[in-house]
Design a protein around this motif. Structure first.
Motif, PDB file in Angstrom:
ATOM      1  N   ASP A   4      37.490  46.539  31.584  1.00  0.00           N
ATOM      2  CA  ASP A   4      37.769  47.277  32.813  1.00  0.00           C
ATOM      3  C   ASP A   4      38.178  46.306  33.897  1.00  0.00           C
ATOM      4  O   ASP A   4      37.395  45.494  34.349  1.00  0.00           O
ATOM      5  CB  ASP A   4      36.506  48.053  33.254  1.00  0.00           C
ATOM      6  N   ASN A   5      39.438  46.388  34.323  1.00  0.00           N
ATOM      7  CA  ASN A   5      39.931  45.470  35.346  1.00  0.00           C
ATOM      8  C   ASN A   5      39.867  46.058  36.737  1.00  0.00           C
ATOM      9  O   ASN A   5      40.338  45.464  37.686  1.00  0.00           O
ATOM     10  CB  ASN A   5      41.382  45.066  35.037  1.00  0.00           C
ATOM     11  N   THR A   6      39.310  47.267  36.870  1.00  0.00           N
ATOM     12  CA  THR A   6      39.228  47.902  38.178  1.00  0.00           C
ATOM     13  C   THR A   6      37.908  47.531  38.816  1.00  0.00           C
ATOM     14  O   THR A   6      36.840  47.917  38.366  1.00  0.00           O
ATOM     15  CB  THR A   6      39.328  49.432  38.039  1.00  0.00           C
ATOM     16  N   VAL A   7      37.979  46.747  39.864  1.00  0.00           N
ATOM     17  CA  VAL A   7      36.785  46.311  40.583  1.00  0.00           C
ATOM     18  C   VAL A   7      36.978  46.619  42.053  1.00  0.00           C
ATOM     19  O   VAL A   7      38.035  46.346  42.619  1.00  0.00           O
ATOM     20  CB  VAL A   7      36.552  44.789  40.401  1.00  0.00           C
ATOM     21  N   ASN A  13      34.066  40.586  52.106  1.00  0.00           N
ATOM     22  CA  ASN A  13      32.961  39.956  51.397  1.00  0.00           C
ATOM     23  C   ASN A  13      33.332  39.367  50.041  1.00  0.00           C
ATOM     24  O   ASN A  13      32.563  38.591  49.477  1.00  0.00           O
ATOM     25  CB  ASN A  13      31.829  40.972  51.186  1.00  0.00           C
ATOM     26  N   HIS A  14      34.489  39.746  49.500  1.00  0.00           N
ATOM     27  CA  HIS A  14      34.861  39.307  48.162  1.00  0.00           C
ATOM     28  C   HIS A  14      36.194  38.576  48.173  1.00  0.00           C
ATOM     29  O   HIS A  14      37.080  38.877  48.980  1.00  0.00           O
ATOM     30  CB  HIS A  14      34.959  40.508  47.213  1.00  0.00           C
ATOM     31  N   ILE A  15      36.334  37.627  47.269  1.00  0.00           N
ATOM     32  CA  ILE A  15      37.569  36.864  47.132  1.00  0.00           C
ATOM     33  C   ILE A  15      38.250  37.318  45.848  1.00  0.00           C
ATOM     34  O   ILE A  15      37.768  37.047  44.737  1.00  0.00           O
ATOM     35  CB  ILE A  15      37.287  35.353  47.097  1.00  0.00           C
ATOM     36  N   ALA A  16      39.370  37.999  45.990  1.00  0.00           N
ATOM     37  CA  ALA A  16      40.038  38.611  44.847  1.00  0.00           C
ATOM     38  C   ALA A  16      40.448  37.592  43.802  1.00  0.00           C
ATOM     39  O   ALA A  16      40.361  37.848  42.592  1.00  0.00           O
ATOM     40  CB  ALA A  16      41.259  39.399  45.329  1.00  0.00           C
ATOM     41  N   SER A  17      40.900  36.418  44.227  1.00  0.00           N
ATOM     42  CA  SER A  17      41.365  35.414  43.268  1.00  0.00           C
ATOM     43  C   SER A  17      40.231  34.917  42.376  1.00  0.00           C
ATOM     44  O   SER A  17      40.456  34.576  41.210  1.00  0.00           O
ATOM     45  CB  SER A  17      42.012  34.241  44.000  1.00  0.00           C
ATOM     46  N   VAL A  18      39.004  34.883  42.913  1.00  0.00           N
ATOM     47  CA  VAL A  18      37.858  34.464  42.107  1.00  0.00           C
ATOM     48  C   VAL A  18      37.569  35.509  41.038  1.00  0.00           C
ATOM     49  O   VAL A  18      37.277  35.186  39.877  1.00  0.00           O
ATOM     50  CB  VAL A  18      36.612  34.233  42.996  1.00  0.00           C
ATOM     51  N   ILE A  24      40.064  36.202  33.607  1.00  0.00           N
ATOM     52  CA  ILE A  24      40.807  35.382  32.653  1.00  0.00           C
ATOM     53  C   ILE A  24      39.852  34.603  31.757  1.00  0.00           C
ATOM     54  O   ILE A  24      40.022  34.555  30.531  1.00  0.00           O
ATOM     55  CB  ILE A  24      41.776  34.449  33.394  1.00  0.00           C
ATOM     56  N   LEU A  25      38.810  34.015  32.339  1.00  0.00           N
ATOM     57  CA  LEU A  25      37.838  33.281  31.535  1.00  0.00           C
ATOM     58  C   LEU A  25      37.137  34.203  30.541  1.00  0.00           C
ATOM     59  O   LEU A  25      36.863  33.811  29.396  1.00  0.00           O
ATOM     60  CB  LEU A  25      36.808  32.611  32.447  1.00  0.00           C
ATOM     61  N   GLU A  26      36.856  35.439  30.962  1.00  0.00           N
ATOM     62  CA  GLU A  26      36.181  36.385  30.085  1.00  0.00           C
ATOM     63  C   GLU A  26      37.084  36.915  28.977  1.00  0.00           C
ATOM     64  O   GLU A  26      36.603  37.553  28.035  1.00  0.00           O
ATOM     65  CB  GLU A  26      35.648  37.567  30.917  1.00  0.00           C
ATOM     66  N   SER A  27      38.383  36.646  29.059  1.00  0.00           N
ATOM     67  CA  SER A  27      39.307  37.098  28.024  1.00  0.00           C
ATOM     68  C   SER A  27      39.148  36.315  26.725  1.00  0.00           C
ATOM     69  O   SER A  27      39.476  36.808  25.650  1.00  0.00           O
ATOM     70  CB  SER A  27      40.754  36.962  28.519  1.00  0.00           C
ATOM     71  N   PHE A  28      38.647  35.082  26.834  1.00  0.00           N
ATOM     72  CA  PHE A  28      38.437  34.273  25.645  1.00  0.00           C
ATOM     73  C   PHE A  28      37.152  34.706  24.950  1.00  0.00           C
ATOM     74  O   PHE A  28      36.139  34.977  25.602  1.00  0.00           O
ATOM     75  CB  PHE A  28      38.354  32.795  26.018  1.00  0.00           C
TER      76      PHE A  28
END
Length: 264
Positions: A4-7, A13-18, A24-28
């Motif tokens: 689920d990529n919908t966040v 309060n949040h940094i979208a790039s993080v 991407i890291l969780e894709s591995f």
């Protein structure tokens, strides 16, 4: 692999790039330890340009590396971070029986604290049965290394590494308003090492005292501290010495379970 990529991202309060980098890291995964940029674009749903920029940044900081086939894979830094987390869980497991025993015998708050930069974070806590709560530190919360029983015990063993960073952080003022000079702090740390445990009297919260003793891993590195906390009246002599003896013994028992061979 993320499903689920919908966040819901709050720009305040949040940094979208993080968030995107995390995706991407969780894709591995074990079945896909190496992925091409096309596969990552498909899995994450980001544009090729965005995906490439994130990969380039992750490669710059050492989290991702390119393979000879032109794909990407995670580096050992990810494994090292995971190992630290697993080590914390092992520590908590090994400490739990000792903490329960100390809490049952002395009916004081018992803390397990780990270093985190210039602060010390509470990893676990067993509260006393007293109706009036005296907690100055709850699970997940932290204190500066220069105050409190467990933080001082850690700083005394990590002085060469962390004291310069603590001092660089500005005036040493506790939540209770007490100020400590560098000279005073160095003396406190020396006394702590000589004594074998730290003593904290109302430097965090008025009316509350604490004792702290370090826990070491198999390499002799201080990885945590065990602590008693409670009302000052309960830490007067001779009970303070009794509590300290039990605390030091408990910390050594946990250290032994982690493979520590010192402290004979």
């Amino acid at each position: 692999m993320p499903t689920d990529n919908t966040v819901d991202i709050d720009p305040k309060n949040h940094i979208a790039s993080v968030v995107k980098a995390t995706r991407i890291l969780e894709s591995f995964d074990p079945e896909s330890p190496e992925l091409s940029i096309q596969e990552l674009v498909k899995r994450c749903g980001y544009t090729r340009t965005t995906t490439y920029r994130i990969l380039d940044t992750l490669e710059l900081v050492g989290w991702i590396e390119r393979t000879s086939a032109g794909g990407y894979k995670m580096t050992l830094r990810v494994f090292e971070l995971a190992s630290r987390v697993l080590g914390s869980f092992d520590l908590r497991t090994e400490a739990s029986h000792v903490m329960s025993d100390l809490a049952a015998r002395y009916d004081e708050n018992v803390y397990l604290v780990v270093p985190d930069g210039t602060r010390a974070v509470c990893l676990d806590l067993i509260e006393s049965s007293r109706p009036v709560r005296v907690m100055s530190l709850s699970v997940g919360r932290s204190l500066p290394l220069f105050i409190g029983g467990a933080p001082l015990a850690l700083l005394a063993e990590l002085e060469d590494t962390f004291l310069p960073r603590v001092l660089a952080g500005g005036p040493l003022t506790s939540p209770s308003g007490q100020e400590v000079s560098e000279q005073q702090l160095r003396r406190i740390l020396a006394d702590t090492r000589a004594r074998g445990y730290a003593v904290s009297m109302e430097d965090v919260t008025p009316g509350v005292a604490a004792l702290g003793a370090c826990i070491f891993d198999r390499s002799g590195r201080p990885v945590a501290a065990l602590s008693f906390g409670g009302f000052v009246a309960n830490f007067a002599q001779p009970r303070q010495s009794e509590l300290a003896g039990a605390l030091v013994e408990g910390a050594l028992t946990i250290s032994r379970r982690l493979g520590y061979q010192g402290g004979e």
